[in-house]
Design an enzyme around this catalytic site. Sequence first.
Site, short mmCIF file in Angstrom:
data_model
loop_
_atom_site.label_atom_id
_atom_site.label_comp_id
_atom_site.label_asym_id
_atom_site.label_seq_id
_atom_site.Cartn_x
_atom_site.Cartn_y
_atom_site.Cartn_z
N GLY B 475 -5.52 0.40 -115.30
CA GLY B 475 -4.72 -0.41 -116.37
C GLY B 475 -4.07 0.39 -117.18
CB THR B 517 -6.00 4.92 -123.51
OG1 THR B 517 -5.97 4.46 -122.09
CG2 THR B 517 -5.70 4.12 -124.40
CD GLU B 697 -14.00 11.97 -118.19
OE1 GLU B 697 -14.11 12.80 -117.39
OE2 GLU B 697 -13.34 12.05 -119.26
#
Lengths: 161, 732, 289
Positions: B475, B517, B697
């Site tokens: 995404g 991101t 993570e």
Amino acid sequence: MSVKVQVQTTINNEPVEFLCEPRQSLLECLRDIVGLTGTKEGCGDGNCGSCTVKLGDRIVTSCLVLGVEAAGESITTVEGLAHGSTLHPLQKAFLDHAALQCGICTPGFLIAADALLQKHPHPTEEQTRFWLSNNLCRCTGYDKIVRAVQAAAIEINGAAQ
Amino acid sequence: MSTTTYNVIGTRPVRHDGADKVTGRALYGADLQLARMIHGAVLRSPHAHARILRIDTSKAEAFPGVFAVVTAADFPEAPADKIVDFGEGDTMLSSLRGNILASGKVLYSGHAVAAVAAVNAHVAAEAAALIEVDYEPLPCVLTAPEAMAPGAPILHDDLPNGNVAELIRYEMGDLDAGFAEATVIVERELDTATVHQGYIEPQNATAFWSSDGRIHIWCSTQGSFVARDASAAVLDVPVSQVKVTPMEIGGGFGGKINVYLEPVAAMLSKKAGRPVKLVMSRRDVFTGTGPTPGSRVRVKIGVNDAGKITAAQAWLAYEAGAYPGAMVGPGAMTVFACYDIPNVLIEGFDVVVNKPSTAAYRAPGAPNSALATETVLDEIAEKLGLDPLELRLRNAAQEGTRRADGPRYKRIGCIEVLEAMKASPHYNAPLPGPNCGRGVAIGFWFNAGLPSSATLSVNADGTVNLIEGSTDIGGSRTSLSMQAAEVLGLRAEDIHPTIVDTDSVGYTGVTGGSRTTFSTGLAVHDAAQIVVEQMKARAARLWAVDEVAFSNGVFSANGQSFTFAELAAQLGATGGPVSCSATVNPKGVGGSIAGLIIDVKVDPETGKTDVLRVTSVQDAGKAIHPAYVEGQMQGGTAQGIGWALNEEYFMDTAGDMRNGSYLDYRMPTALDLPMIETIIVEVPNPGHPFGVRGVGEANIVPPLAAVANALYRATGKRLNRVPMNPATILGL
Amino acid sequence: MKAFDYAAPASLPEAVGLLASQPSARLLAGGTDLLVQLRSGRKDADVVIDVKKIPELNEISFNPADGLTIGAAVPCYRLTADAAIQSHYPALVEVASWIGGTQIQGRASLGGNLCNSAPSADSIPLLIALGATALIAGPAGRRSVPVDEFCTAPGRNQLAPGELLVSIQIPAPAPFSGAAYLRFIPRNEMDIAVVGAGASVTLSNGVISAARVALSSVAPTPLFVPAAGESLLNQMPTAEALEAAAKIAQEAASPISDMRGTAAYRRHLCAVMVRRALELAVARAQEIN
């Protein structure tokens, strides 16, 4: 190489004819011969469900079906789920609920979930998880997939009584 | 905590690639069809360790339908000391090259030996089976402790310390003095098995080596530029000769950073003069790609009466697999990373063994070491009669805390995550009955910076095209578009993101290290700010003013105003299109802390564990798209639970993987997990304009230990081996 | 996978004739085992004979006198949807919904499960417990073999060259009888049994008048343990009696260690799973009261 066989079948409500070797799986035929690559291969031995298609009145892993067995059958793949440019409620629910991340398992889940909702219009969480356990997803932890399927059930069949 | 209000950030728009991915139109690597394309198959070693005496490819070459056969002999020699930079880690070119096709020796069962290109994949596989390889089998060694023992079979003659490729040592304070101050000391040793990322899409690569020397590769990769650079290095051609087009990627989790098939497909194409496609089988993926290391970790922690940790010591041995590069470095750096500890000694060993060469897997190295620390702390909390979260709170790392490997933390959300866990409905709910247990654990991951590039071009209709190079695994097209939209005062839907090939955008590092991101987001943010400045200049020209203000998508000066779209429509008349690029290599990375609360129930007769309830908590810094942040947390948690309970490489004594299928590798199915509750904590990262930390993570770090702690509460047993499967739980 | 030819005979004689003329032929019903074996190279074939077009292999029939006949190629999803099976053989519905997952059940058949003759086959312990027989057709005509004698070694069975399985026949359930199959798997679905246990129990005035017990994954073939059932005869179905029968089954097992479990763990599970299967079978027998 053995002699190729001509197979007449119906895919996503359209008559389709293709030539294949008997050893080629239905999955190979759909992807490499017919050109419908929406159905994915994740394992080749029926355990991940990425290659799920509807074959007649039930869903199957198309990696474990020979292309020649599709003669005379009716097949629905992920490409046949939407009505023209209008998404199927399951497709829309998967987007609204962020039920996909990488998206590779999504076509298989959509076809499997569609069959679930035809059998159980309002599946419980347990029924949903049991039915979908032949479909592996490694990204989502299944939470948003289960929620999307249940939301689509309400969209399609109304609130449970 | 985050207090800034945004228009787009924090909302949940439908992802830009969503329609393609739910209708089957999105093209993944294996979906590619090219004119005259042929198909390949790879022959793999049946031996875990053997000398290759002879390879005879003549029968394969003569097989009808075969176009080309390659072995290591077709590739240029790798210089002994050349290093390839993967962004998240380096590797020796000789290792990379040796792993792609074995020469001299095979080092694991599944090691690629030769490859064939033929008219179709069936013919290629039949031909590959006709390649004759004479092996001289050698004794194999499969675990780190065995490989470190005197007299162990040696994999590489050129490593200075037998099978130990690297020794890591971090020291801080006075360890002996620290333990002398402690009133409770607990020391435990725990093993974890080799596990795989388990992405559903097998590795694939298609390559065409053109007659002009240009090489075009289409593949499933986390980093198109890394795939380009690594392929160019293995093929010994300049990077500019290789163009990588990243196809849609069906999961990676760290496992799709390395190249396996790309250079082989290219070399087959060079020989055949046609595009060649290679796709792995699931067994190839298990045995021929990089799982994450099995490990042995020993941790000793001392705590005083006040519940403060006075000293901590760790010894870590990680199995690198066939070539050096176990993730023991990050394992060592993260082992005590959640805590403020004055006296520390950490020793790590990178150990080669006859298993597949390991690769990154979501916070690589950290779950293994956190398992030991977090279970030892649980035991200490019980001895002290302290709530396990309270013990952690008393020692939590905060701004200014120094880690044993050197760095001091800037703002970090450890306390906030622990407080959120403590206040959660789950932690305060009763357990449902007998044989149930609740476990908690926390974990840390650094997150990465690395370079990223982005270009924004304004369309006359007021929308903006975004060109970027970060492959989208979960995404990120949307999380990047939302950051552009926020700056430009537009809707997420007004941004049209496209991921392009390596010739078409500036260098961009891997989609890994939870960095997309954050880093590519920063590039997008910076490009958007340049767009705003250029648009302001256009408005200034139209209005003949010096200063133009911009707020919420409206340009204004002296009572006049343009919406973004109104001004965009006038660009042609004010100097032409606006198209702005930015490249970043950010240093302000923000580490992320994650926590897990898990309830399990154990059948005392069978040892079967059912997961009853799970809550994942994580500091996102700022959640750009909360639904996909939750998705990362849920996904990492699910993988961690699978790792904890059932997943493992089950090797026989000859080093052959006996469970190389999804049937027997036992990843969690939908029926094995409950809903996964999430609590997003937002302690903004000062190093990012919106506070982003990266969320991919850290969430996989706590589950191993949280499950172990829950199992202890349910059964009274502390297990020293992961997976904690039913037989292990019963000691059978 | 090597190339092969494909044939889909429409009648049993045609299939038997084809099989006789093609020594390296393989029979295809659902294909969920065969195609995996062909693809991995564990089996080869020159011809694959699809038996799904043969009417007799596709039938499900039940009558209270003769019991249930399941054509060898009937896929699991038809069994789980069949009203007669649902009401008379609930354990059969369960096992058919546990073989593989939903998609596998769209193809896999009990006949295929039997002919694949894996030691871990889920349906075979239940079929043995239910006293099922296998109807076989071949060049010499037809014969019946009790399912408890059908498997002879891993992947091997009583089918002679040229023979094929036509159907599985299961006696009508006796009054006050119940059956169950339970398996242990580490996950909740999509796994091969570490140990599976099938059991059937018939009660007469609250006393056990017949019982059969069989196991999977603990011997080279699915294992019928007559002594376990016999130990229950004329006993009340007490916890002690069921426990004792389970111990007898456990003693009969000769498990190995592999990636799915150690021998010690499997031996331990034998007693647990047989006892639980017997408890469920007894509960079902009592329910009918």
